[in-house]
Each structure stands twice: as structure tokens, then as C-alpha cells.
Write a protein that holds these residues in place. Structure first.
Motif, PDB file in Angstrom:
ATOM      1  N   VAL A 526       0.835  -1.207   0.000  1.00  0.00           N
ATOM      2  CA  VAL A 526       0.000   0.000   0.000  1.00  0.00           C
ATOM      3  C   VAL A 526       0.870   1.258   0.000  1.00  0.00           C
ATOM      4  N   LEU A 527       0.275   2.343  -0.517  1.00  0.00           N
ATOM      5  CA  LEU A 527       0.968   3.646  -0.537  1.00  0.00           C
ATOM      6  C   LEU A 527      -0.082   4.728  -0.306  1.00  0.00           C
ATOM      7  N   HIS A 528       0.139   5.583   0.707  1.00  0.00           N
ATOM      8  CA  HIS A 528      -0.790   6.698   0.904  1.00  0.00           C
ATOM      9  C   HIS A 528      -0.071   7.860   1.563  1.00  0.00           C
ATOM     10  N   GLY A 529      -0.756   8.994   1.597  1.00  0.00           N
ATOM     11  CA  GLY A 529      -0.129  10.248   2.015  1.00  0.00           C
ATOM     12  C   GLY A 529       0.297  10.321   3.464  1.00  0.00           C
ATOM     13  N   ARG A 530      -0.275   9.461   4.347  1.00  0.00           N
ATOM     14  CA  ARG A 530       0.090   9.600   5.760  1.00  0.00           C
ATOM     15  C   ARG A 530       1.239   8.687   6.173  1.00  0.00           C
ATOM     16  N   MET A 531       1.836   7.987   5.206  1.00  0.00           N
ATOM     17  CA  MET A 531       2.996   7.159   5.562  1.00  0.00           C
ATOM     18  C   MET A 531       4.212   8.061   5.755  1.00  0.00           C
ATOM     19  N   HIS A 532       5.203   7.587   6.483  1.00  0.00           N
ATOM     20  CA  HIS A 532       6.434   8.358   6.656  1.00  0.00           C
ATOM     21  C   HIS A 532       7.106   8.484   5.284  1.00  0.00           C
ATOM     22  N   PRO A 533       7.665   9.681   4.972  1.00  0.00           N
ATOM     23  CA  PRO A 533       8.270   9.879   3.650  1.00  0.00           C
ATOM     24  C   PRO A 533       9.262   8.766   3.256  1.00  0.00           C
ATOM     25  N   ASP A 534      10.056   8.292   4.220  1.00  0.00           N
ATOM     26  CA  ASP A 534      11.035   7.249   3.875  1.00  0.00           C
ATOM     27  C   ASP A 534      10.320   5.957   3.469  1.00  0.00           C
ATOM     28  N   ASP A 535       9.209   5.660   4.181  1.00  0.00           N
ATOM     29  CA  ASP A 535       8.460   4.440   3.848  1.00  0.00           C
ATOM     30  C   ASP A 535       7.840   4.568   2.464  1.00  0.00           C
ATOM     31  N   LYS A 536       7.295   5.770   2.191  1.00  0.00           N
ATOM     32  CA  LYS A 536       6.691   5.989   0.871  1.00  0.00           C
ATOM     33  C   LYS A 536       7.734   5.760  -0.212  1.00  0.00           C
ATOM     34  N   ASP A 537       8.895   6.372  -0.001  1.00  0.00           N
ATOM     35  CA  ASP A 537       9.950   6.285  -1.009  1.00  0.00           C
ATOM     36  C   ASP A 537      10.388   4.829  -1.196  1.00  0.00           C
ATOM     37  N   LEU A 551       0.175  -2.318  -6.540  1.00  0.00           N
ATOM     38  CA  LEU A 551       0.287  -1.227  -5.576  1.00  0.00           C
ATOM     39  C   LEU A 551      -1.115  -0.673  -5.330  1.00  0.00           C
ATOM     40  N   VAL A 552      -1.604  -0.795  -4.078  1.00  0.00           N
ATOM     41  CA  VAL A 552      -2.916  -0.248  -3.734  1.00  0.00           C
ATOM     42  C   VAL A 552      -2.667   1.125  -3.114  1.00  0.00           C
ATOM     43  N   ALA A 553      -3.170   2.182  -3.775  1.00  0.00           N
ATOM     44  CA  ALA A 553      -2.743   3.529  -3.375  1.00  0.00           C
ATOM     45  C   ALA A 553      -3.892   4.525  -3.409  1.00  0.00           C
ATOM     46  N   THR A 554      -3.673   5.676  -2.735  1.00  0.00           N
ATOM     47  CA  THR A 554      -4.594   6.806  -2.899  1.00  0.00           C
ATOM     48  C   THR A 554      -4.066   7.614  -4.093  1.00  0.00           C
ATOM     49  N   THR A 555      -4.582   8.834  -4.242  1.00  0.00           N
ATOM     50  CA  THR A 555      -4.156   9.621  -5.416  1.00  0.00           C
ATOM     51  C   THR A 555      -2.742  10.168  -5.280  1.00  0.00           C
ATOM     52  N   VAL A 556      -1.982   9.748  -4.269  1.00  0.00           N
ATOM     53  CA  VAL A 556      -0.586  10.228  -4.212  1.00  0.00           C
ATOM     54  C   VAL A 556       0.144   9.863  -5.506  1.00  0.00           C
TER      55      VAL A 556
END
Length: 705
Positions: A526-537, A551-556
């Protein structure tokens, strides 16, 4: 009036135009009255009777009046003490305007206690005049009926002759437009339909012209600002970069690059808007402009709206440049420069180094989020600012970044949201526009389909099979949801609201269901806006490297995410996204040589506007066509957004999409007048109108542009 309709002056009132005009008996026809809506009808009293009835409180009276307009009949009822006056007024044969809310009683439509206005003159000729008259229906509220506004307008109309006419006489005569006083008279009290047309034509011109003059003055003022001309240098970074490109630029990219290089070579700042479809190669054009500026001794900054995007841009730019991005490092090319990343979540040491590279000029190119705008950030010599996805950047932010140059830097604004030409001229009218409309070679078409999950559940099952097939073929997929899933549940108002609006599907829930059910066994993250930037990356890196299947994601992922191996996208609750957002999201697939597939899942029934919107998105890949559809479905105000924030300056007559010719012509006239007379010394009336349009708040907005 101030409270209900935001009308404060006689001028405001005279510019409160009728919404439509009713001909005698044509208002809302009695035969097709909508239930539960406020209506205004013109009709004749057929009969009126008072009934006496017994109730718990004693004897009461009820007046029942039947009215007709030739198309149908309607019952009006008045009760209690309220019966005496209407009983006197509403005699059979009397014509009147009635306004009220349509309700249902004993399976028949009725108006209870409607407000009414008798239509009678002093003598026969008044009635005849009435017969042909067009009755203006004003945008009204329950507190202020249309005819009360009409009476106020009648009181104010004589002063229309004092209205200051903003159109220069030569322009007015040349275009065959009527005077402002005449237009105001005709729009409020037309004798014929031709009057209305003539008035509208003129009032549209006012709105378009005054706004275009404001923008033309901005362009003129910008043209007077000094800037350092940045001319490309032969044998520099740009030439070295072009030499190692594995493909040739499209004609569009070459044309737009020439326009940009011409602007950069001028002694005043470039202000250019670069629009291009998702994947049309805007980043390549922007990078070549940045390299040209570095060759000319300046620095270039690229602003991205999110950290994910800034990191992505940084990655793709350094990859494209290769050893040219390794200035000052072993193995770097001779005239290489440094490309640094600056975001809010960087560690202190990396951040210090980046700031140092900027101050010394060691770094020619910096890519970052609005962390670039902070006071601590200083440049050696900022020559070009590239803003990606303009609509996410506040005016103040662009302004702050501009202030970092010793002289105003050149500005290139990029957007992948196609903006119809007229809107570009109206909203970004202070920017010159370039359009990239070809897709680079090697891009694949995207097939889009609507999946009606409620009507045909087996279609949704098939959608998940398609995702599996793509993954088995060595590709990857996105699943997009409107919500994250760990937020507070929004409060539901009522039971039917419950049924109507279940919460939007959420990333965390959908990912879990897919992993347990239709996509079991695939690598899902999963990927969404409230994850820590390092985790997102880290997730994005794994997805880009092919270590994640779905990848299940929001509009990020809406802007800028580039994974050529991702070929399928399933958008859940697609009806909860806007047209341009769906188009943006869809642009994330089909970025490689394999064909793309986009499935729009919705539970909305067939005939709803939401489904029509989805069908439109599925039917075309042309972003400009979609932005037109989008604009027709929303109100203009949303599109003009802040640029139209002054309450009394919003467009009333002008429809940005329909009045393309007026806007284009007004822009030409405005540019000519401002070139000849920038201070408008010879056009005092125009200056007055301009000052009214640009109250302080808007003036400031335009100045920061």
C-alpha cells in the motif's frame, strides 16, 4: 440585499442580471411544476371560494383559489387570518405572478400561502403592454422574491445613465456594441428578445475586456522587469546532453524548446505555461531549459508539489543526465554540474550539504518541494524556476521563490491538466502558453472501460482476473481508492443518507480483501499520504524495481509517478474522482511499450451524471476534450478558482467555454490598448472599471501571479 445576495451598491444591483425571462404565462408552466421547488408562475384566477370548517380551535376559514395559464390548473390555499386580503385581490379573471413552494395535498399539486404580485396597470394600455412584456426572473432567495428585486431595479435603473462605460468609444463603435446604460436598461427591462441578445453581447464584452486589460497590464509590467538573459552556450552541458540522448525529440518538443530558448535569451523574465498531456515529455523540455541556464552561468530550481514527486524527478533527472550530473565527483564529465534534492524530511547533514552546494553555485540544478522556499535557502545565482503542477502551488509560494534571485528569474510553469485555450487565456492570461500535444514514440495507447460493479458484479470479478493476467505476463498494476482507511468515519445524517452514501472504499481495507481473495498470492503493497516519507519512497522504489506486483494507493500516485512496467490500473469508486483527476491517474499506465488498461469501477446506476462522466473518460484519451467536459459539468467559478476570488468580480455573463471568440477578441483589443497606453491615461473610465475589478485582494493576487 447585502445579506442575502451580497449586493451593496446601486452598481451591484444593476449588475445582478435576470437569470431568465418569462413570457406571459410562460414562467414555469403549470402542467410541469416540480414538486418541492420554489417556483414563480404567471396565471389567471379561474375561481376563488372561501370554505368554513370546524376544527379543535373552533371555526376556521380556508380560501381556495384555482389558477390557470392555459397549460394546466393549480390550487392555491390560504388559511386563517391570511384569507382576507387575497380574497379581495384574487377575483376571477385577475392576472398575477405567484411564488411559493410546490407541495402535494390529496394527490394534487398546490401552493400554500404563495406570495403574489398583481399584474394590473392604470387602464387598458398597461394591460396591453403587459401582454407582450418579458418578465425578468432574478436569482432570488426565500427572503427576497424575484419581483421585490425587480422593484428595486426599477428604482435604480434611471441612474444607469451615470454608469461609467469602460469600453473605449472606438472599440465600442468598431464592434457595433451598444452603450453600457442602454445595455443595462435592455438586460433588465427588455421589450424584445433582440434587446436581451444585444445587452448580453455588450455585457459579456465588459467582463472579458476588463479582465484581459488587467492581464495585459501584468504582462506589460513583467516585460519591463529586468532579467539576466540566459543564452545557451555551444559545446556546453546542453549539447553534451543532447548528444547522448538515445532518441530524437518530437517535433512538438523541439518547437516548444525553441519558444523557451527565445524567451530565456530576452532581458526580461520569461513567464510561460507549458501544458502537455500526461507523458508528452514535458520533463525533458524543462530539463533542457534548465541545462541551457546552467550553461549560461545560472542555477535552475524545480518545484514539485509532493516529496514523492520531488524524489522521483530527482531520480529521473540524474538518470537522464548520467555522468553530466556528477559535477565535482570522480567519474563526472568535464563540464558536469551537481543536481541536488531538497525536501523537508531530509537528514540534517544531507540538508546542510545541499544548502551549501546552492550558495556556492556548486549545484546547477536543485529539485525540491516547498522546502526550497524557506528563508534559509540561498542561491548563488537563480536564473530559472520551473513549477510542476501549477494548480497545487499557491501564488505566495511562487512569489517567495522568485524573490530568491538577484533579479527576477525566468519562470516556466508546467501542468499535465489540459486547460482549454479560453480558460488558459482567462486564468493564466499573464503567461504565454506552449502546448505539447504529441506523445513521444514508444508510448502505448490505453484502453479504458467502465466496470458497473452493482449492475454486473461478474464484471468486477473479471477485472481482477485481468489484473492477474497482466502480472502473469510480467507486468504490474495499480489499484486506486479514494480513502486511506484509518480516518474517523464521517457522521451520517439520516437513514437514507446511510443507504445513499456508504463510505468511499479505502486503501487498507481493499488491499486486505484483495490479498485474501481475488489476488491472493500476488505481492501487494500500500501507498498513501500519511505514511512516513522514507516508507513511501521505499515502497515506490520496490514498485519501480519490479519487486511489487500490485500497488494499492490513494491519489498520491496521480502526478509524475513513472513506472513503465505498470500496465493496468483499477480505480475503485471512480465516480468519486473528478474528470481531470481520472485522466491524470490513467496516465500512470501505458508508459512503456506494452498497451495500458484502465478500469473505472463504479456502483452508480446507468443513467446518473456520475456514470455519464465515467463514460466520457472511457471514450476519449484527449485531455483537452475531457477538460471541456469537466468544465461544462462544473461551474466556471471552480475553474477560475482563486483568480476569481473577489466576490464582485466573478464572471456573470461570460461563459468561459462558450464565449471563446469574445475572450480571444477582447485579449487582442486589450493588448493593443495597453501597449499604446500602459497607464491608461487616455482611458480614465476603463481605469475606474479596472479599479473596481481589482479590489486590493485581487490586485495582490494578480501581482504575485
Amino acid at each position: 440585499m447585502a445579506e442575502a445576495l451580497d449586493l451593496h451598491t446601486v452598481g451591484d444591483l444593476l449588475h445582478h442580471y435576470p437569470r431568465r425571462y418569462a413570457e406571459r404565462g410562460e414562467l414555469t408552466a403549470l402542467s410541469d411544476l416540480p414538486l418541492d421547488e420554489h417556483v414563480t408562475v404567471v396565471a389567471q384566477v379561474a375561481d376563488a371560494r372561501v370554505h368554513t370548517f370546524n376544527s379543535a380551535k373552533g371555526r376556521g376559514q380556508r380560501l381556495e383559489v384555482t389558477i390557470t395559464d392555459g397549460s394546466g390548473r393549480l390550487q392555491l390555499v390560504f388559511f386563517g387570518k391570511g384569507v382576507h386580503k387575497p380574497h379581495k385581490d384574487l377575483l376571477p379573471g385577475t392576472r398575477a405572478m405567484f411564488a411559493g413552494k410546490v407541495s402535494l395535498f390529496n394527490r394534487r399539486l398546490q401552493l400554500a400561502h404563495p406570495a403574489y404580485e398583481l399584474l394590473r396597470g392604470d387602464g387598458e394600455e398597461a394591460v396591453d403592454a403587459w401582454a407582450g412584456a418579458l418578465i425578468p426572473i432574478y436569482p432570488a432567495t426565500t427572503k427576497l422574491e424575484s419581483w421585490k428585486i425587480a422593484k428595486a431595479v426599477d428604482a435604480a435603473l434611471p441612474s444607469a445613465v451615470e454608469a461609467v462605460d469602460p469600453l473605449p468609444p472606438a472599440l465600442r463603435e468598431g464592434r457595433g456594441l451598444t452603450s453600457l446604460a442602454d445595455a443595462l436598461r435592455k438586460v433588465h427591462r427588455p421589450r424584445t428578445k433582440a434587446d436581451i441578445e444585444e445587452a448580453r453581447e455588450r455585457l459579456k464584452w465588459d467582463e472579458a475586456f476588463v479582465l484581459q486589460v488587467a492581464l495585459a497590464r501584468r504582462r506589460h509590467a513583467d516585460g519591463q522587469l529586468p532579467a539576466v538573459a540566459r543564452r545557451p552556450v555551444a559545446g556546453g552541458l546542453l549539447d553534451a546532453f543532447d548528444a547522448k540522448l538515445p532518441f530524437t525529440l518530437t517535433e512538438g518538443q523541439q518547437r516548444v524548446s525553441r519558444e523557451i530558448f527565445d524567451d530565456l535569451a530576452a532581458e526580461h523574465p520569461m513567464h510561460r505555461l507549458l501544458q502537455g498531456e500526461v507523458g508528452s515529455g514535458k520533463t525533458m523540455v524543462a530539463l533542457r531549459a534548465m541545462l541551457a541556464v546552467v550553461d549560461a552561468g545560472g542555477q535552475a530550481a524545480m518545484l514539485a508539489p509532493t516529496e514523492v514527486l520531488a524524489q522521483q524527478h530527482h531520480r529521473s533527472v540524474t538518470e537522464m543526465m548520467g555522468e553530466l550530473a556528477e559535477g565535482g565527483m570522480l567519474g563526472g564529465a568535464d563540464h558536469a554540474t551537481k543536481v541536488v534534492l531538497l525536501t523537508g524530511s531530509m537528514g540534517a547533514a544531507a540538508r546542510r550539504q545541499a544548502l551549501l552546494d546552492l550558495v556556492t553555485g556548486e549545484a546547477g540544478i536543485v529539485i525540491g518541494t516547498h522546502a526550497l522556499i524557506e528563508d534559509k535557502v540561498q542561491f548563488h545565482d537563480l536564473g530559472l524556476v520551473v513549477v510542476d503542477e501549477q494548480h497545487r502551488f499557491g501564488v505566495e509560494q511562487r512569489d517567495a521563490l522568485r524573490g530568491k534571485g538577484k533579479q527576477p528569474p525566468h519562470l516556466l510553469v508546467m501542468t499535465a491538466t489540459p486547460i482549454p485555450r479560453t480558460v488558459a487565456m482567462t486564468v493564466f492570461g499573464d503567461l504565454e502558453t506552449s502546448v505539447l500535444d504529441q506523445l513521444p514514440a514508444g508510448r502505448s495507447p490505453i484502453a479504458s472501460h467502465v466496470v458497473p460493479a452493482a449492475d454486473k458484479p461478474h464484471f468486477l470479478a473479471r477485472a481482477w482476473e485481468r489484473v492477474r493476467e497482466e502480472v502473469e505476463g510480467g507486468h504490474q498494476a495499480y489499484v486506486v481508492c479514494p480513502r486511506i482507511g484509518d480516518e474517523e468515519e464521517p457522521k451520517r445524517k439520516s437513514a437514507e443518507d446511510e443507504a445513499e452514501k456508504r463510505p468511499a472504499l479505502a486503501v487498507l481495507d481493499v488491499a486486505e480483501q484483495l490479498a485474501r481473495g481475488p489476488l491472493a498470492g500476488l505481492r501487494i503493497e500500500v501507498l498513501h499520504g500519511r505514511m512516513h516519507p522514507d516508507d513511501k519512497d521505499a515502497v515506490m522504489r520496490r514498485f519501480a524495481a519490479g519487486d511489487v506486483d500490485v500497488l494499492v494507493a490513494t491519489t498520491v500516485i496521480e502526478v509524475g509517478v513513472n513506472v513503465p512496467n505498470a500496465t493496468a490500473m483499477v480505480i475503485m469508486d471512480a465516480d468519486r474522482f473528478g474528470v481531470s483527476q481520472l485522466h491524470q491517474l490513467r496516465g500512470r499506465v501505458g508508459r512503456g511499450s506494452a498497451a495500458g488498461l484502465c478500469l473505472l469501477v463504479s456502483e452508480m446506476p446507468e443513467a446518473t451524471p456520475a456514470r455519464r462522466r465515467l463514460n466520457a473518460v472511457a471514450a476519449t484519451l484527449d485531455g483537452f476534450e475531457l477538460s471541456r467536459i469537466d468544465l461544462e459539468q462544473r461551474r466556471e467559478g471552480d475553474v477560475l478558482g482563486q483568480a476569481q476570488s473577489g466576490a464582485r468580480s466573478s464572471l456573470r455573463m461570460l461563459a468561459v467555454i462558450d464565449d471563446e471568440e469574445v475572450i480571444a477578441a477582447a485579449r487582442e483589443e486589450a493588448t493593443a490598448i495597453v501597449e499604446a497606453d500602459p497607464e491608461l491615461a487616455r482611458h480614465p473610465e476603463l481605469k475606474v472599471a479596472l479599479d473596481a475589478l481589482l479590489d486590493e485582494e485581487r490586485e495582490e493576487y494578480l501581482d504575485k501571479g
